[in-house]
Structure formats: C-alpha cells, structure tokens
Design an enzyme around this catalytic site. Structure first.
Site, PDB file in Angstrom:
ATOM      1  N   GLU A 299     132.681 -26.313  49.150  1.00 31.11           N
ATOM      2  CA  GLU A 299     132.944 -27.402  48.139  1.00 31.11           C
ATOM      3  C   GLU A 299     131.988 -28.564  47.931  1.00 31.11           C
ATOM      4  OE1 GLU A 299     134.948 -28.618  51.965  1.00 31.11           O
ATOM      5  OE2 GLU A 299     134.373 -26.855  50.989  1.00 31.11           O
TER       6      GLU A 299
ATOM      7  N   SER B  48     136.257 -17.335  47.368  1.00 29.74           N
ATOM      8  CA  SER B  48     135.223 -16.604  48.083  1.00 29.74           C
ATOM      9  C   SER B  48     135.178 -15.113  47.078  1.00 29.74           C
ATOM     10  CB  SER B  48     135.505 -16.068  49.277  1.00 29.74           C
ATOM     11  OG  SER B  48     134.715 -15.050  49.742  1.00 29.74           O
TER      12      SER B  48
ATOM     13  N   SER C 148     119.298 -10.534  42.920  1.00 25.73           N
ATOM     14  CA  SER C 148     118.674  -9.687  44.181  1.00 25.73           C
ATOM     15  C   SER C 148     117.342 -10.218  44.594  1.00 25.73           C
ATOM     16  CB  SER C 148     118.497  -8.253  43.388  1.00 25.73           C
ATOM     17  OG  SER C 148     118.324  -7.412  44.818  1.00 25.73           O
TER      18      SER C 148
ATOM     19  N   LYS D  85     113.295  -8.300  49.308  1.00 20.86           N
ATOM     20  CA  LYS D  85     113.717  -7.901  50.589  1.00 20.86           C
ATOM     21  C   LYS D  85     114.697  -6.622  50.470  1.00 20.86           C
ATOM     22  CE  LYS D  85     113.436 -12.384  52.913  1.00 20.86           C
ATOM     23  NZ  LYS D  85     112.530 -13.059  51.936  1.00 20.86           N
TER      24      LYS D  85
ATOM     25  N   LYS E  43     121.424  -6.169  49.996  1.00 17.29           N
ATOM     26  CA  LYS E  43     121.147  -6.677  48.562  1.00 17.29           C
ATOM     27  C   LYS E  43     120.844  -5.362  47.734  1.00 17.29           C
ATOM     28  CE  LYS E  43     121.284  -9.942  46.800  1.00 17.29           C
ATOM     29  NZ  LYS E  43     122.239 -10.765  46.217  1.00 17.29           N
TER      30      LYS E  43
ATOM     31  N   ASN F 199     110.767 -15.248  47.472  1.00 17.76           N
ATOM     32  CA  ASN F 199     111.104 -16.174  47.736  1.00 17.76           C
ATOM     33  C   ASN F 199     111.171 -17.474  46.804  1.00 17.76           C
ATOM     34  OD1 ASN F 199     111.595 -15.895  51.054  1.00 17.76           O
ATOM     35  ND2 ASN F 199     109.462 -14.893  50.050  1.00 17.76           N
ATOM     36  N   VAL F 200     111.993 -18.589  46.998  1.00 16.89           N
ATOM     37  CA  VAL F 200     112.080 -19.599  46.082  1.00 16.89           C
ATOM     38  C   VAL F 200     111.620 -20.817  46.771  1.00 16.89           C
ATOM     39  CG1 VAL F 200     113.313 -20.849  44.435  1.00 16.89           C
ATOM     40  CG2 VAL F 200     113.805 -18.484  44.598  1.00 16.89           C
ATOM     41  N   LEU F 201     110.692 -21.558  46.105  1.00 15.83           N
ATOM     42  CA  LEU F 201     110.082 -22.788  46.815  1.00 15.83           C
ATOM     43  C   LEU F 201     111.246 -23.855  47.008  1.00 15.83           C
ATOM     44  CD1 LEU F 201     106.659 -23.498  45.796  1.00 15.83           C
ATOM     45  CD2 LEU F 201     107.468 -23.150  48.105  1.00 15.83           C
ATOM     46  N   GLY F 202     111.700 -24.095  48.075  1.00 17.95           N
ATOM     47  CA  GLY F 202     112.650 -25.433  48.042  1.00 17.95           C
ATOM     48  C   GLY F 202     114.050 -25.104  48.265  1.00 17.95           C
TER      49      GLY F 202
END
Length: 637
Positions: free
Chosen positions: A320, A346, A411, A414, A426, A450-453
C-alpha cells in the site's frame, strides 16, 4: 489575445511610427505645398485611418503583439513583414474596388514599406539595447562563475545568449571550444572559439575558467563520456546543457537546463521518444489496469498511461505504501481530470481479482506484479511460483472471463535460458500467456533487461555505498548486464502493447552490454571522487542463481522485425493450454509438498523439470568467456 500594458504600448508606438511614415510619404508625394492634387485634412486623416486599421488588424491576426520582442528571433521579424504585406494588399484591394482610399498604388506600397522598416528598426534597437544592458550587468559581476562552452553550434549559441543576457544567471561564458577547424578563431556571440587540441590548460589559466558546459546534441554515451573525461582532466567541473533526462520526449514548453551528469548519460544512446501519437491514441479513452502498479515499472507505466488521457486508470498492488505514493503523485498532477482508482490486493487471491475485474471491467491489463529479486527467490522459491506463475495464471483467467481486450505481461531477459528460480518462473509466465492464442483476449509478453534505478537494482545500492564512503561491492568484476531507463522501458512496453495481436513474445533492444565494474567506476567519478583512492571496489562472489552475463535478446536469426526499430518479436513455438496446465500442476504439487519447508530443493528440481532450458549457473559461468555477450564487452574495452 488579451491586451496588456506592454501590448498597448507597442500598439501606440506602431501608431505613431505609422503616422510619421504616412506623413513623410504624403509630404514627398505632394511637394511642393499647394499642389492642386494634395488631399485635404479630412481626406488625409480618413485615408490614414483606413490604412492603419488594415495594417493593425493584419498584425493582430498574425499575433505580432503576442511576441516578447526582447527575446524575438528572425521568425518574429519575418512575421511583421508578412503581416504588413497582407495589410497592404487589403488596403490596395479596398482602393481598387471602392475608390475609398485617396492614396492608391505606389503611395500605399511606399507607406507600408516605410512603416515596416521603421517598425523593424524600433524593435531591433530595443532588443539590442536590452541585450547590451543585461550583458553589461552579467559580465561585470565578479561573483559569477566563468565558464567555457563546449560546442559552438546552435545549442551552444543558445546557451551563450542565455548566460550573457540573463540577469539572474550565476555564470558568465568567456569562450567556446569546438573540434571543427572551420570555427577556430571565429567569434560566436562575441566569444572566441578555440580548438580543444591546442593548450586547453593555458586557456583555462588565462581566462580563469572554472567549469565547462557541454552543449552538443545527439552524442552517444561513449562519445559523451570521452568528451567529459577530456575536460574533467583539466581539473574543472564539467556539466551538460540538455533536456532533463526523461524518456527523451521533451515537450514544446520544456527548456534545456545546465545540470550535473547522470549515469544514464554515459550508458545510453540518444534519448528516445517511444510514445508516439498512434500509441497515445490507442490508450486514450480506455480503462487500463496495472497490476503491481506501485512498483518501479508499474508506477512509470501509470505515469505514461495517465498522459494518454485514459477513461480510467486502476492501480492494483499488494504494497500500500508504493500504491499510495503513485496515487498522490498522479492526483497532484492531474486532479479531477484523471479517473484514478487504487485497489490493494494480491494476484495470488483469485476472489479478490474476480471482484476487481467485475467492478472495473478493464479493457487493457498490464501485468507487472511479480517477485523479481534473484537471490531472495532462490531462498523463498515457493513464493516465486505462487506469485509469479500462479499469480499470472489467475490474472490471465480473469482477463479472459471479463473480456479484456489486451493483456500484456512484463517479462525479463532472465527468462532466456534461466539459471535461477526467478528467471524460470518468468519463463513459465511467458508460456502461460503464449498458450492462449485461441482467446478473444490478445495476450502478449514483453521481455527486456535490467532497469536503471528500479527497486533492487545496483544504482541505488551503489549510491548508498558511495554516500557511506565505500566500498562499492560487486559480486564479480567480469559481470555484465543490459540496461534501460525506467521511462524508456515503460514506453516501449506501451508501444508493444498497442502492437499486440495474438500471443506475441516481444523483445526490446537493450543496446550495448555494460560491465558492472565500469558502472561502479563511472558512478564514483560522477560523484567527484576517484575509484580505488577515495572509494574502493571489492568483489563479494556470485550470489545464488547469478550468472556472469544475461542473454543477448536481439539475435536476428530468431527474431521478426516490427515497425519500431527497438521492438522485435521472438519467433517462438507456444505450448498448448493443456501442456501448460500440466506444467502448472507439477509446480502446484511441488509447492504443496514443500509448504512446511524453507528453500526446498524440490521446488528448484520441479522448476527444472517444467522449464527445459533451466541450467545451473555454474554450468553457464564456466563457459561465459566464450559467449557472444562477453565478447562484445571485450571488443568495446
């Protein structure tokens, strides 16, 4: 157009200049005095009024009085010429067809031409005076920081003018540096252009330069880093003059700023505009649900969807606090113009999902809810199956049940030949959505690196370690990864979502692989520190399930091109629903059998049995040096 005091003053000045132009022209036309053809006083002012009204209305329509002339460019001056031309044509037309105007033909042309020239001269003198006055104030302030601008092109010129003529600027430019021989020794905005290869240190000392501003657009990360390092070696600070780093899609009202370098500047190709008008139109007026909408990718998806003016945006998340944060951000930005709903729950809870879909009837679903942390999922492997695999299955079922138009799974790279439970889970999620090619709902998956930050990524970790004085910890100095920014990844996901038709597995071009060691060094240097001197870098060993490299997503022999150069379709052969259901039965049974255990090895074995490409990390890492991905990094080194 509302008339302010400034606009009224301009109109009054134009009226007086027109009266002067009209009088001069009439005086010379009917000289000497007493000429029998000369108009009387009534005719003189009557013709003056008609011509002035034509000119004024033309300027009003062309928005000449909306221009702030102290900042006007060539286009604004041309606007005056165009407006006066049309005004003159109207005046001549009135003269020809009605005979109302006493002055016709060449006299009208002369009056308008003289008035146009006078108007341009007045505005140019005013602009020149304003600039010189402000430049004097700017350059005489001894407290201002003396800077050199790298790049004497259009962007560099804009920056120089902004600094020279801005009263509130904290900087004063003293020269340019440019690698174009044609510009050496020339003057731009009154500042000399020097070669970067000719005694830069001497110029710094002589001109008392404290900082360099890089003002060169369209540089790739490697070239930008090369230039940054070159000028950083002089001992001066180096900054960039650019749009704030976003998705690369600067709005018309957004202005460039001088800012510190960010790690994104050094890792990536040019900023990309990925949300085009076609994509925005697809989401406009639709009800969109984002599961995991409070996470890194989910929240950015919500931001970009909100820009597209959806009918309703629903954020669904188990946590939340994150959901609350994005809710408050969007409410603050869009207020009542965005129909925003936030629901907590969920994806593992089918009853909660059923209630959610029944209440809101979403047309488009982005499924971003997932456990993604590799070492944690190696230990809590049951949860990876429950949340990632079974949660995706539940959400996909509800999408079909309630007639969702499109369902897009988020997705990861990996999932390609996975070496850990998270990646394998995944891959199972991809199989679930790919198997539903017979559905009325268009299911698709989008795979990227991968995503920066993002939450759990190395960037926030390295920042905390640098702030604490080090050391930076990396698992292995050989390790490489592919990176995207959060806005870029989310934008491409939305673009792929608009393209999706039936069961596609979209893969995104992640660009060049990045060595994590280089990433750590760059972050230390961007903080004004020296690697291994101010901040140490130490290896801690590979974590459970971790491999030295992620698979290259863009392999042309297995991919199909789309109309977007960064989005491809994996030519995969989907399993049937029955085959996927059997695999899920194996996983469910494994979870039930291990419900009293923590980190049960039986879960990993069950996952290997349903994902044929699942391999142990040791097996992959032994031959890592021979992989195409690792070879790419060596070639760049």
């Amino acid at each position: 157009m509302k008339f302010t005091k400034r606009k009224l003053a301009l109109s009054a000045i134009d009226l007086l200049s027109f009266l002067a132009s009209y009088s001069v022209c009439m005086l010379f036309s009917y000289f000497p005095a007493g000429n029998a053809d000369a108009p009387g006083l009534l005719e003189f002012f009557g013709n003056f009024a008609i011509l002035w009204i034509c000119i004024f209305l033309s300027r009003y329509v062309c928005r000449v009085y909306a221009v702030v002339w102290r900042y006007a460019g060539v286009g604004s001056f041309l606007m005056v010429v165009m407006a006066d031309f049309f005004g003159g044509v109207i005046g001549l037309t009135i003269s020809y067809f009605t005979g109302v105007l006493f002055v016709g033909g060449w006299r009208t042309v002369s009056i308008v031409a003289i008035h146009t020239i006078v108007t341009l001269c007045i505005r140019f003198v005013y602009q020149l005076y304003y600039k010189l006055q402000n430049r004097t104030v700017s350059t005489q302030n001894a407290n201002k920081i003396r800077v050199a601008i790298v790049g004497a092109g259009q962007i560099g010129t804009l920056l120089a003018e902004e600094l020279l003529y801005g009263k509130n600027s904290h900087y004063v430019p003293v020269c340019f540096f440019d690698d174009s021989p044609d510009k050496y020794g020339s003057l731009v905005c009154g500042l000399k252009v020097y070669s970067p290869y000719d005694n830069v240190t001497d110029k710094i000392t002589k001109l008392e330069i404290k900082e360099f501003f890089i003002a060169i657009p369209s540089l790739d990360g490697d070239r930008l880093d090369e230039i940054r390092r070159f000028y950083l070696a002089t001992g001066c600070k180096v900054k960039i003059y650019e749009f704030p780093f976003t998705d690369g899609a600067a709005s018309p009202t957004e202005r460039r700023v001088v800012r510190e370098f960010k790690i994104e500047d050094l890792l990536f190709r040019n900023s990309l505009k990925v949300i085009d008008s076609v994509t925005a139109d697809f989401y406009r007026g639709r009800t969109v649900l984002v599961t995991g909408g409070g996470g890194s990718i989910g929240s950015e998806l919500c931001r970009q969807i909100a820009k597209c003016q959806p009918k309703r945006l629903i954020i669904f998340d188990i946590y939340e606090n994150n959901a609350y944060d994005i809710q408050q951000e969007l409410k603050s930005k869009y207020g009542a113009s965005l129909d925003l709903c936030v629901e907590i729950g969920s994806v593992r809870d089918r009853a909660r999902l059923n209630a959610l879909f029944a209440a809101y009837r979403p047309e488009i679903v982005f499924h971003a809810a997932a456990h993604k942390h590799v070492p944690l999922m190696e230990h809590s492997n049951c949860e990876a199956i429950k949340n990632n695999c079974l949660g995706t299955y539940n959400t996909a079922d509800m999408a079909e049940k309630y007639g969702v138009r499109k369902f897009i799974l988020i997705s990861t790279d990996k999932a390609v030949n996975p070496t850990n439970v998270m990646g394998a889970s995944k891959r199972m999620c991809e199989m679930i959505v790919q198997s539903r090619v017979d559905s009325k709902t268009a299911f698709a998956a989008v795979r990227f690196g991968n995503v920066l930050g993002s939450n759990g990524s190395v960037i926030p970790l390295f920042k905390r370690q640098i702030a604490a004085g080090g050391p930076i910890t990396i698992t292995d100095k050989r390790i490489i990864r592919y990176f995207m920014t959060i806005p870029e990844a989310s934008g491409l996901v939305m673009r792929a979502g608009a393209m999706a038709e039936r069961g596609e597995l979209f893969v995104l071009d992640m660009g060049k692989p990045v060595k994590i060691l280089d990433l750590a060094k760059n972050m230390i240097s961007l903080s004004g520190l020296t690697p291994y001197e101010d901040i140490d870098i130490v290896e801690t060993g590979l974590r459970p399930g971790e491999k030295l490299y992620e698979e290259l997503l863009i392999k042309t022999e297995t991919l199909k091109k789309t109309d977007n150069s960064l989005i491809f379709i994996e030519q995969d052969h989907p399993l049937s629903r029955e085959e996927v259901d059997k695999k899920l039965d194996v996983l469910r049974a494994a979870v039930e059998a291990a419900e009293d255990e923590i980190g049960a090895t039986s879960i990993t074995e069950a996952m290997k049995s349903v994902i044929p490409t699942f391999r142990s990390p040791d097996e992959v890492n032994r031959t890592a040096s021979e992989s195409e991905e690792m070879k790419r990094v060596k070639q760049r080194a």
